[in-house]
Design a protein around this motif. Sequence first.
Motif, mmCIF file in Angstrom:
data_model
loop_
_atom_site.group_PDB
_atom_site.id
_atom_site.type_symbol
_atom_site.label_atom_id
_atom_site.label_comp_id
_atom_site.label_asym_id
_atom_site.label_seq_id
_atom_site.Cartn_x
_atom_site.Cartn_y
_atom_site.Cartn_z
ATOM 1 N N VAL A 1 0.783 -1.342 0.097
ATOM 2 C CA VAL A 1 0.027 0.007 -0.053
ATOM 3 C C VAL A 1 1.023 1.309 -0.043
ATOM 4 N N LEU A 2 0.782 2.047 -0.933
ATOM 5 C CA LEU A 2 1.325 3.553 -0.937
ATOM 6 C C LEU A 2 0.338 4.462 -0.788
ATOM 7 N N SER A 3 0.479 5.374 0.412
ATOM 8 C CA SER A 3 -0.472 6.420 0.518
ATOM 9 C C SER A 3 0.402 7.716 1.206
ATOM 10 N N PRO A 4 -0.248 8.977 0.806
ATOM 11 C CA PRO A 4 0.284 10.189 1.738
ATOM 12 C C PRO A 4 -0.235 9.897 3.226
ATOM 13 N N TYR A 5 0.617 10.623 3.975
ATOM 14 C CA TYR A 5 0.213 10.516 5.614
ATOM 15 C C TYR A 5 0.604 11.866 6.011
ATOM 16 N N LYS A 6 -0.430 12.384 7.006
ATOM 17 C CA LYS A 6 0.063 13.650 7.734
ATOM 18 C C LYS A 6 0.626 13.354 8.937
ATOM 19 N N GLY A 7 1.737 14.502 9.161
ATOM 20 C CA GLY A 7 2.193 14.170 10.453
ATOM 21 C C GLY A 7 3.547 13.428 10.559
ATOM 22 N N LEU A 8 4.159 13.003 9.543
ATOM 23 C CA LEU A 8 5.236 11.984 9.581
ATOM 24 C C LEU A 8 6.365 12.717 9.969
ATOM 25 N N ASP A 9 7.396 12.330 10.935
ATOM 26 C CA ASP A 9 8.525 13.075 11.333
ATOM 27 C C ASP A 9 9.664 12.659 10.256
ATOM 28 N N SER A 10 9.561 12.104 9.078
ATOM 29 C CA SER A 10 10.467 11.878 8.164
ATOM 30 C C SER A 10 9.868 11.919 6.763
ATOM 31 N N PRO A 11 10.598 11.895 5.741
ATOM 32 C CA PRO A 11 9.862 12.204 4.322
ATOM 33 C C PRO A 11 8.912 10.978 3.976
ATOM 34 N N PHE A 12 9.303 9.677 4.351
ATOM 35 C CA PHE A 12 8.350 8.649 4.343
ATOM 36 C C PHE A 12 8.974 7.475 5.063
ATOM 37 N N VAL A 13 7.843 6.550 5.416
ATOM 38 C CA VAL A 13 8.130 5.299 6.416
ATOM 39 C C VAL A 13 7.631 4.347 5.627
ATOM 40 N N LEU A 14 8.387 2.954 5.925
ATOM 41 C CA LEU A 14 8.043 1.594 5.491
ATOM 42 C C LEU A 14 7.459 0.969 6.808
ATOM 43 N N SER A 15 6.447 0.497 6.668
ATOM 44 C CA SER A 15 5.865 -0.256 7.966
ATOM 45 C C SER A 15 5.328 -1.628 7.613
ATOM 46 N N ALA A 16 5.860 -2.734 8.286
ATOM 47 C CA ALA A 16 5.360 -4.068 8.258
ATOM 48 C C ALA A 16 4.726 -4.255 9.680
ATOM 49 N N TRP A 17 3.978 -5.418 9.803
ATOM 50 C CA TRP A 17 3.299 -5.691 10.766
ATOM 51 C C TRP A 17 4.670 -5.845 11.948
ATOM 52 N N ASN A 18 4.463 -5.121 12.973
ATOM 53 C CA ASN A 18 5.370 -4.806 14.177
ATOM 54 C C ASN A 18 6.958 -4.553 13.871
ATOM 55 N N HIS A 19 6.938 -3.712 12.403
ATOM 56 C CA HIS A 19 8.430 -3.439 12.077
ATOM 57 C C HIS A 19 8.300 -2.072 11.262
ATOM 58 N N GLN A 20 9.038 -1.195 11.513
ATOM 59 C CA GLN A 20 9.135 0.049 10.736
ATOM 60 C C GLN A 20 10.442 0.831 10.319
ATOM 61 N N LEU A 21 10.540 1.393 9.381
ATOM 62 C CA LEU A 21 11.758 2.002 9.129
ATOM 63 C C LEU A 21 11.398 3.479 8.489
ATOM 64 N N LYS A 22 11.930 4.462 9.247
ATOM 65 C CA LYS A 22 11.944 5.818 8.680
ATOM 66 C C LYS A 22 13.063 6.338 7.824
ATOM 67 N N LEU A 23 12.748 6.660 6.661
ATOM 68 C CA LEU A 23 14.022 7.073 5.916
ATOM 69 C C LEU A 23 13.668 8.509 5.265
ATOM 70 N N ASP A 24 14.962 8.990 4.559
ATOM 71 C CA ASP A 24 14.738 10.294 4.102
ATOM 72 C C ASP A 24 14.854 10.427 2.580
ATOM 73 N N SER A 25 15.681 9.334 1.903
ATOM 74 C CA SER A 25 16.163 9.192 0.603
ATOM 75 C C SER A 25 15.377 8.155 -0.309
ATOM 76 N N VAL A 26 14.867 8.605 -1.402
ATOM 77 C CA VAL A 26 14.315 7.382 -2.195
ATOM 78 C C VAL A 26 15.309 6.467 -2.778
ATOM 79 N N ASP A 27 16.472 6.771 -2.555
ATOM 80 C CA ASP A 27 17.586 6.104 -3.094
ATOM 81 C C ASP A 27 18.335 5.030 -2.125
ATOM 82 N N ASP A 28 17.842 5.258 -0.863
ATOM 83 C CA ASP A 28 18.307 4.365 0.263
ATOM 84 C C ASP A 28 17.986 2.880 -0.130
#
Length: 238
Positions: A177-204
């Motif tokens: 699922v890809l969707s915009p989200y308000k109130g993030l503290d990083s440019p984008f976030v990847l979330s799986a069940w019980n796991h999450q990664l906050k990132l700044d660069s789409v080339d990471d």
Amino acid sequence: MTPTAPDDKRTSGNPATQAKINQSVKQQREQKRQEKLAEYQKQLAKRRRSKLVWWVVGSAAAVIVIAAIVASIVFAPKPAPTYQAGSSTGAEIDGVETFQNVATHTEDPVTYEQTPPAGGPHNPVWLNCGVYDQPVPNENAVHALEHGAIWVTYDADKIKGDDLAKLKSYLPSTYAVLSPYKGLDSPFVLSAWNHQLKLDSVDDPRITEFFTEYWRSQNAPEPTALCTGGIDAPGKVS
């Protein structure tokens, strides 16, 4: 007596006159022969032009067909990446946070401990996987995580244009699922069940590592459940 067929030659008792007559007949025959020859050459030239036209048309058509095939290959959309579904391997991915969320159903609004949520109580109806250009309900998206999906959320003010296109390129054809989200503290976030990664660069490179580790993980509460047949939220693009 049977009448004799008339001769095609005119005759005259005067030798000089007869010579002129004979010369005139020869000229007429030669003229007819030249006319026939000219007509033959005209038809031959016409056939040659016709063959040339068809050859040119056929060659042009062949070039167009070849160009269309090449263009369809060159400009065809890049196929969605694939990742191996299975149990998480326990790979160490720098920056991944791990949580302990419960998997219970509720029809009430939920206040989640993570932003965006990476598990917890959720709506009985899951969100259909896909790309959305509007925020989606947390409670339905979390149910998609329960089925083994990866939820990619992004700040629409920071991730757009080429960056958004690049982010989309990581998505597999399903269970994402890809969707915009308000109130993030990083440019984008990847979330799986019980796991999450906050990132700044789409080339990471950790984006691919995260999908490889957690996409359709058998450690999700319902890893074999569908990511279709639920509900579409407003703003679904694909």
